[in-house]
Structure formats: C-alpha cells, structure tokens
Design a protein around this motif. Structure first.
Motif, mmCIF file in Angstrom:
data_model
loop_
_atom_site.group_PDB
_atom_site.id
_atom_site.type_symbol
_atom_site.label_atom_id
_atom_site.label_comp_id
_atom_site.label_asym_id
_atom_site.label_seq_id
_atom_site.Cartn_x
_atom_site.Cartn_y
_atom_site.Cartn_z
ATOM 1 N N ILE A 53 8.906 50.931 74.081
ATOM 2 C CA ILE A 53 10.146 50.328 73.568
ATOM 3 C C ILE A 53 10.492 50.902 72.202
ATOM 4 O O ILE A 53 11.659 51.214 71.914
ATOM 5 C CB ILE A 53 10.019 48.794 73.502
ATOM 6 N N TYR A 54 9.475 51.077 71.358
ATOM 7 C CA TYR A 54 9.733 51.652 70.034
ATOM 8 C C TYR A 54 10.342 53.039 70.153
ATOM 9 O O TYR A 54 11.317 53.368 69.470
ATOM 10 C CB TYR A 54 8.448 51.716 69.204
ATOM 11 N N ARG A 55 9.766 53.863 71.029
ATOM 12 C CA ARG A 55 10.302 55.215 71.208
ATOM 13 C C ARG A 55 11.709 55.181 71.754
ATOM 14 O O ARG A 55 12.558 56.001 71.394
ATOM 15 C CB ARG A 55 9.390 56.021 72.140
ATOM 16 N N ALA A 56 11.992 54.218 72.641
ATOM 17 C CA ALA A 56 13.330 54.122 73.210
ATOM 18 C C ALA A 56 14.354 53.683 72.175
ATOM 19 O O ALA A 56 15.494 54.163 72.160
ATOM 20 C CB ALA A 56 13.325 53.124 74.386
ATOM 21 N N VAL A 57 13.957 52.785 71.291
ATOM 22 C CA VAL A 57 14.870 52.262 70.279
ATOM 23 C C VAL A 57 15.038 53.210 69.111
ATOM 24 O O VAL A 57 16.145 53.460 68.621
ATOM 25 C CB VAL A 57 14.384 50.896 69.775
ATOM 26 N N CYS A 58 13.918 53.755 68.659
ATOM 27 C CA CYS A 58 13.925 54.534 67.407
ATOM 28 C C CYS A 58 13.848 56.031 67.621
ATOM 29 O O CYS A 58 13.951 56.798 66.654
ATOM 30 C CB CYS A 58 12.763 54.078 66.527
ATOM 31 N N PHE A 83 4.824 47.707 68.238
ATOM 32 C CA PHE A 83 6.118 48.071 67.670
ATOM 33 C C PHE A 83 6.004 48.177 66.152
ATOM 34 O O PHE A 83 6.499 49.138 65.545
ATOM 35 C CB PHE A 83 7.166 47.023 68.055
#
Length: 229
Positions: A219-224, A144
């Motif tokens: 998760i990073y792609r989903a959040v950001c 992340f």
C-alpha cells in the motif's frame, strides 16, 4: 554475519524488555505501569535498538517487518530466511532468560507468560476474526510507518522515534484484543513457555502479521511510489 547477530540481539531486547514488563512489572498493580507502561516498554525497546543497530541490519527485529520490507522492495530475498531464523532464536533466548528470572519468585506461576491468543486466550475475550483483523490492520499500519520514516527523503535520524511511538500506539490499541503480537518471533518465544495452550493458536500470529506487513508495504508503494527508495 554481523547483521544476523544484530537481528538476534535486537529481537532479544524487544522480547526481554516488552514481555518482561508484562510478566514482571505489570503483575504488580502497585507499580502502576499497566497497559500504558507495557505499551511504552515495547516502543522503547524498538526505539533504543533501532538507534543502536539500525546501521548494521536495518533493525527489523520482527519477521513481519522483514517480509514487509521485502514486499516493498527494500530488502533482499536472500536474507529473508536468515533474518527470520535469527529473530526467532533471539526471541526464544529472551523468553528463556525471562522465565529464569520470573521463576525465581516464590509461588511463581507461568500462566499466559505474555503470550498472544484469541477467544478464551484473548485478554478481552475477542474472537478469532476480531484478532485476525486487528493484527493484519495494525501490522500493515506499522509497515506503512516504517516504509515512510526510513525513506531517503524522510527527516534524517528520526525514524526510530516514529517507529517506536507507532509500536507503542499499536499496543495501546490491541493489548486487550490479542495481547498484541504484530511480531511472529515475539509470539513464538513466549508461547513456548506459556501454560495456557498458546502454541495451539500461534499459527494466527504468524499468518496475520506477515500478511499485514506485506500489505502495508505494498500500500505504501502504491500511495507514495518507489522513487528514491
């Protein structure tokens, strides 16, 4: 071939510097480096080589990072296997050099040789499940940070500092738990020389970091989002 050589050199430096601090310096309490010193050593290896070689290969130096960057859409699948091979060879070469240096001391005993483990091979005696969770979560956090600090909109030139400090933090948390892997190549190199049966537990230090790395990137792609990656 330059990027594969860069991954070899960077991983070599990570294992030599990080594991070397544990095998050579931390073995002497009077030197006073302890867990904190070893943690800093691992962080500094990544920081220094990320600045030196990041422009060549992206400075993965870790199969979990390569898998994570691929899962996050930042890395081509065609380079995945060559990167992992270069990283593992670099780690084994560094462990071999470290063994040659360490064995030059009279009365040297190989012992754990900075290897990773769970149960009776965990520094704190932590269970397989505890080590699995720790390695997955911390590697996810590592990816992340890597994804965010290397984003084109992140402050330029600071990614190696963020990544190096993140790896230092990870070691401060998890050395008592697993002796900190978050890097299958690092685990493989020293396990080949350890005399504690570390090879029998090596599977966990491939599975957990790779799963964690891919999870962190997703998760990073989903959040950001993926804009301007």
């Amino acid at each position: 071939m330059n990027k594969y050589l860069a991954e070899f050199i960077g991983t070599f430096w990570l294992v030599l510097g990080g594991c070397g601090s544990a095998v050579l310096a931390a073995a002497f309490p009077e030197l006073g480096i302890g867990f904190v010193g070893v943690s800093l050593a691992f962080g500094l290896t990544v920081l220094t080589m990320a600045y030196a070689l990041g422009h060549v290969s992206g400075a993965h130096f870790n199969p979990a990072v390569s898998f994570g960057m691929w899962a996050g859409g930042r890395f081509s699948g065609k380079d995945l296997l060559p990167y992992v091979v270069a990283q593992v060879i670099g780690a084994i070469a560094a462990a071999g050099v470290l063994y040659l240096v360490a064995s030059g001391k009279p009365g040297f005993e190989v012992g754990g040789f900075a290897s990773n483990g769970y149960g009776d091979k965990s520094p704190g005696g932590y269970s397989l499940m505890a080590v699995l969770v720790c390695e997955v979560v911390l590697t996810a956090g590592f990816l992340f940070v890597i994804m965010g600090s290397t984003h084109k909109n992140a402050p330029a030139g600071f990614a190696p500092i963020a990544i190096g400090l993140c790896l230092t933090l990870i070691h401060l948390v998890s050395i008592p738990v697993s002796n900190t892997s978050v890097n299958p190549a690092r685990s493989t190199g020293v396990a080949l020389f350890a005399q504690t049966g570390a090879m029998g537990q090596l599977w966990l230090f491939w599975v957990a970091p790779i799963v964690g790395g891919m999870l962190g990137a997703v998760i990073y792609r989903a959040v950001c989002g993926n804009q301007n990656d």
